[in-house]
Write an enzyme that holds these catalytic residues in place. Structure first.
Site, PDB file in Angstrom:
ATOM      1  N   TYR B 151      57.484  44.578  41.555  1.00  0.00           N
ATOM      2  CA  TYR B 151      57.090  43.113  42.231  1.00  0.00           C
ATOM      3  C   TYR B 151      58.556  42.430  43.192  1.00  0.00           C
ATOM      4  CZ  TYR B 151      55.130  38.549  42.703  1.00  0.00           C
ATOM      5  OH  TYR B 151      54.453  36.813  42.927  1.00  0.00           O
ATOM      6  N   LYS B 155      58.654  42.497  47.513  1.00  0.00           N
ATOM      7  CA  LYS B 155      58.336  41.564  47.635  1.00  0.00           C
ATOM      8  C   LYS B 155      59.529  41.468  49.096  1.00  0.00           C
ATOM      9  CE  LYS B 155      54.242  38.952  46.421  1.00  0.00           C
ATOM     10  NZ  LYS B 155      53.568  37.803  47.424  1.00  0.00           N
TER      11      LYS B 155
END
Lengths: 325, 325
Positions: B151, B155
């Site tokens: 994750y 990002k």
């Protein structure tokens, strides 16, 4: 041990392959085969293992990555990329080759492992162009990557992927951020950095060279031989202590143009220095201004990566490797 | 002014839309239309502009990005993503949605601009999970992004793309790295960070709450109201001074669990504090150990982004916005 080298027809790629063939082994393991891949034909040095082949292919084209990975190389040296100027002028092409192409290699590895255990060492040629100003006096390993070019962005994104694929256990990645390679053999080119090599290489051959910037300009250098050494070391170093910090600034020589010239004076005398002609070029000067001159590559140094100590050594390497001394 | 909000059915997305409708304008310009996109139906607040619609769609599916962009929103709030645990458990899905999906939005914008001048403000919801240990005592804006999750990797890669698309003039991007949102309304969930809200929210409602870690644990917080304020400010702030540093750590309150509890004592007394039950959870404690407790968000502060000053304020915001005080 089976080895795959992409970008094997490039200057560093060829030298890396020559070194691998000369050593006959990588770390403690004999090299059984070399697969050399580039968009032009790669020279195969005399004495290469029998099972060595040169493939002309674009690794970023659909399906090529899987073809390169399906014989399960133990070590992959991924040097292929389009250069900074090309990536800046051709936005889609740069992302397709430098980023998506490399990701396709990672994915081919991950998918190959689904057939049976496979986790190669992946040595990735990265760049100090992942960094952007404003710079501190010396750039630490913990400095943020804020590239000022699409090329640097593509490399920084790939570094992140390399770390995540390593963390997940899909491959064992090491990213090598190369210093500016000096002295590059051959002819001057249109790269803004060309003069850093030219002001030594041309005078050492008795020819004039242009210097477009002031002597106070500071930069970060290593020889082609040191660069090859970084890649070899990256292929064999113990990565267990790296965690997610998989890409590292390589050691180098922080030197000003003035210090380059002093080393030339020591190596080749006043006549050589006199061949350097000051021809100011504000365009080049402006580009070079955006580059950093000093790094603190503590992580790489602690892992045993080594470069030259000063410009005298860099010139000596050139004389030995390129001038037959 | 036309506005697109992705992730508009989420907790922060809904609050952002409510604020936009309440304000009726963004900066100095009246809001003509809102397009709300999420994989579930997004509520449309009473008083929304006539030309407001809620679309149920997955922005990462082929063709959807172009559909969302072809009416040329002036501002895009991109909050949609799959969460950390989902991205970690589902490797391909995480990259497809969080990274490639967002890239598809960037590409749709770039291609839309080929039909005629178009350069929207793109506000991207990023995360402090772009960072990884070892941490300094306080994390500066110049700290490297070394995420320890897929994750965070997705990002961080998107932040790099956002900066490069901004640098090339394809869009005007601002990345907002949110602190841990506290006090989250609703029920406890399975996120490791759930207790930071729970130990205040449940006692404020007269219910027991579990505390799985020690009182010395320090973390970085802002209220849901502050988060909405970050997004609104990111949509209107002057980006001309940002250069390639397009993603920023947001201001927040650095507080220990002990300081949270002291604020609860001030707000609701000893009886409320007595509802916190120490139930050690080594699994949660280990995860939380990998999070940083203090940041130095100088860039965001200099641009006028604002959070609460302390936990008393954070509790007060919750009482006003969720408990009707």
């Amino acid at each position: 041990m089976k080895i795959l080298v992409t970008g094997s027809a490039g200057m560093i790629g060829r030298k890396l392959v020559e070194r691998l063939v000369r050593d006959g082994r990588l770390g403690t393991k004999p090299i059984e085969s070399l697969t050399l891949v580039d968009v032009v034909d790669s020279p195969i040095p005399a004495g290469a293992p029998y099972d060595t082949k040169a493939i002309v292919a674009d690794f970023s084209e659909k399906g090529v990555a899987a073809t390169l990975i399906n014989n399960r190389p133990d070590v992959i040296f991924h040097l292929a990329a389009i250069v900074s100027g090309d990536a800046e002028a051709n936005f889609e092409k740069g992302y397709r080759i430098n980023f998506n192409g490399t990701w396709a290699l990672f994915e081919a590895i991950r998918q190959e492992a689904e057939k049976g255990p496979y986790k190669p060492r992946f040595v990735f040629a990265s760049t100090l162009a992942v960094f952007g100003p404003p710079f501190p006096d010396s750039i630490p390993d913990s400095f943020a990557t804020t590239p000022t070019s699409s090329y640097g962005t593509q490399k920084a994104m790939t570094e992140l992927l390399l770390a995540d694929y390593s963390r997940k256990g899909f491959l064992d990645g090491v990213g090598v951020r190369l210093p500016t390679i000096c002295i590059r053999p051959g002819k001057p080119n249109k790269a803004a950095s060309s003069f850093f090599s030219g002001i030594l290489r041309e005078p050492l051959a008795g020819q004039e060279a242009s210097l477009p910037v002031g002597e106070e300009v500071r930069h970060w250098f290593a020889s082609p031989r040191a660069a090859v050494g970084f890649f070899i070391h990256a292929a064999t170093v113990d990565t267990s202590a790296l965690g997610v910090r998989r890409s590292m600034t390589m050691p180098g020589v922080s030197a000003t143009v003035g210090e380059e010239i002093e080393a030339l004076r020591s190596a080749a005398g006043e006549d050589a220095v006199a061949l350097i002609k000051r021809v100011e070029d504000p365009f080049v000067a402006k580009i070079v201004q955006g580059w950093a001159g000093r790094y603190a590559p503590e992580l790489a140094a602690s892992l045993g990566f080594q470069a030259e100590q000063n410009f005298d050594e860099i010139i000596k390497v050139y004389q030995e490797d390129e001038m037959g001394r």
